[in-house]
Design an enzyme around this catalytic site. Structure first.
Site, mmCIF file in Angstrom:
data_model
loop_
_atom_site.group_PDB
_atom_site.id
_atom_site.type_symbol
_atom_site.label_atom_id
_atom_site.label_comp_id
_atom_site.label_asym_id
_atom_site.label_seq_id
_atom_site.Cartn_x
_atom_site.Cartn_y
_atom_site.Cartn_z
ATOM 1 N N HIS A 1 3.606 1.023 3.162
ATOM 2 C CA HIS A 1 3.709 -0.162 4.019
ATOM 3 C C HIS A 1 3.358 -1.410 3.226
ATOM 4 O O HIS A 1 2.678 -1.346 2.200
ATOM 5 C CB HIS A 1 2.843 -0.032 5.280
ATOM 6 C CG HIS A 1 1.390 0.251 5.027
ATOM 7 N ND1 HIS A 1 0.923 1.509 4.728
ATOM 8 C CD2 HIS A 1 0.293 -0.556 5.059
ATOM 9 C CE1 HIS A 1 -0.395 1.461 4.580
ATOM 10 N NE2 HIS A 1 -0.803 0.212 4.764
ATOM 11 N N ASN B 1 0.857 -1.179 0.000
ATOM 12 C CA ASN B 1 0.000 0.000 0.000
ATOM 13 C C ASN B 1 0.897 1.234 0.000
ATOM 14 O O ASN B 1 1.439 1.641 1.026
ATOM 15 C CB ASN B 1 -0.968 -0.008 1.190
ATOM 16 C CG ASN B 1 -2.302 -0.616 0.796
ATOM 17 O OD1 ASN B 1 -2.549 -0.873 -0.382
ATOM 18 N ND2 ASN B 1 -3.163 -0.842 1.756
HETATM 19 P P1 AMP Z 1 -4.253 0.684 4.594
HETATM 20 O O1 AMP Z 1 -3.522 2.006 4.653
HETATM 21 O O2 AMP Z 1 -5.454 0.718 3.710
HETATM 22 O O3 AMP Z 1 -3.315 -0.464 4.323
HETATM 23 O O4 AMP Z 1 -4.851 0.442 6.054
HETATM 24 C C1 AMP Z 1 -4.066 0.625 7.219
HETATM 25 C C2 AMP Z 1 -3.887 -0.675 7.963
HETATM 26 O O5 AMP Z 1 -3.286 -0.334 9.209
HETATM 27 C C3 AMP Z 1 -5.190 -1.417 8.264
HETATM 28 O O6 AMP Z 1 -5.027 -2.793 7.914
HETATM 29 C C4 AMP Z 1 -5.370 -1.226 9.763
HETATM 30 O O7 AMP Z 1 -6.003 -2.318 10.382
HETATM 31 C C5 AMP Z 1 -3.937 -1.039 10.240
HETATM 32 N N1 AMP Z 1 -3.835 -0.242 11.460
HETATM 33 C C6 AMP Z 1 -4.483 0.909 11.737
HETATM 34 N N2 AMP Z 1 -4.117 1.374 12.946
HETATM 35 C C7 AMP Z 1 -3.221 0.487 13.454
HETATM 36 C C8 AMP Z 1 -2.501 0.409 14.681
HETATM 37 N N3 AMP Z 1 -2.601 1.323 15.638
HETATM 38 N N4 AMP Z 1 -1.672 -0.659 14.847
HETATM 39 C C9 AMP Z 1 -1.561 -1.614 13.897
HETATM 40 N N5 AMP Z 1 -2.213 -1.579 12.721
HETATM 41 C C10 AMP Z 1 -3.041 -0.542 12.501
#
Ligand code: AMP
Ligand code: ZN
Length: 110
Positions: A98, A87
């Protein structure tokens, strides 16, 4: 970057246990897992999207894929289903490049 969730995690402003950390990246579990094993591989440097990448990031990208390779082996997924989802665009929720590492039984698609 000030208002970036992953930058805050990396700077330890938000507490998070890392599965792995190097000088350049961290690995931690996704808070809302889409599979049995759902880890995020996140470069420490804030990179908003792939359009910001250059030749200077070659070593970082190699390290990210080496880390994914090591995770496949650590979790014994060589002969199982796993996915790496990058992403690094403007449609993602957290605008910090990430790599999702997903393995084992699937709950939903990322
Ligand atoms: P995306 O940017 O669409 O890949 O989404 C962000 C990802 O980060 C999602 O899968 C969320 O579940 C994850 N996420 C959001 N906040 C946290 C957090 N505090 N710790 C770990 N993962 C997170
Ligand atoms: Zn960031």
């Amino acid at each position: 970057m000030d208002n970036c969730l992953f930058c805050k995690i990396i700077k330890k402003e938000i507490p998070k246990e890392f599965d792995y950390e190097s000088e350049n990246l961290v690995v931690f579990p996704d808070i809302n897992p889409s599979a049995d094993s759902h880890l995020l591989i996140v470069p420490k440097k804030h990179i908003g999207g792939v359009e910001e990448l250059s030749q200077d990031n070659k070593d970082l990208l190699a390290e990210i894929y080496e880390t994914a390779n090591a995770l496949v082996k650590k979790k014994n997924l060589q002969n199982s289903l796993y996915r790496i989802v990058v992403n690094g665009g403007k449609a993602q929720h957290v605008p910090h490049l990430h790599f999702h590492f997903l393995g084992g039984q699937w709950k939903k698609m990322v």
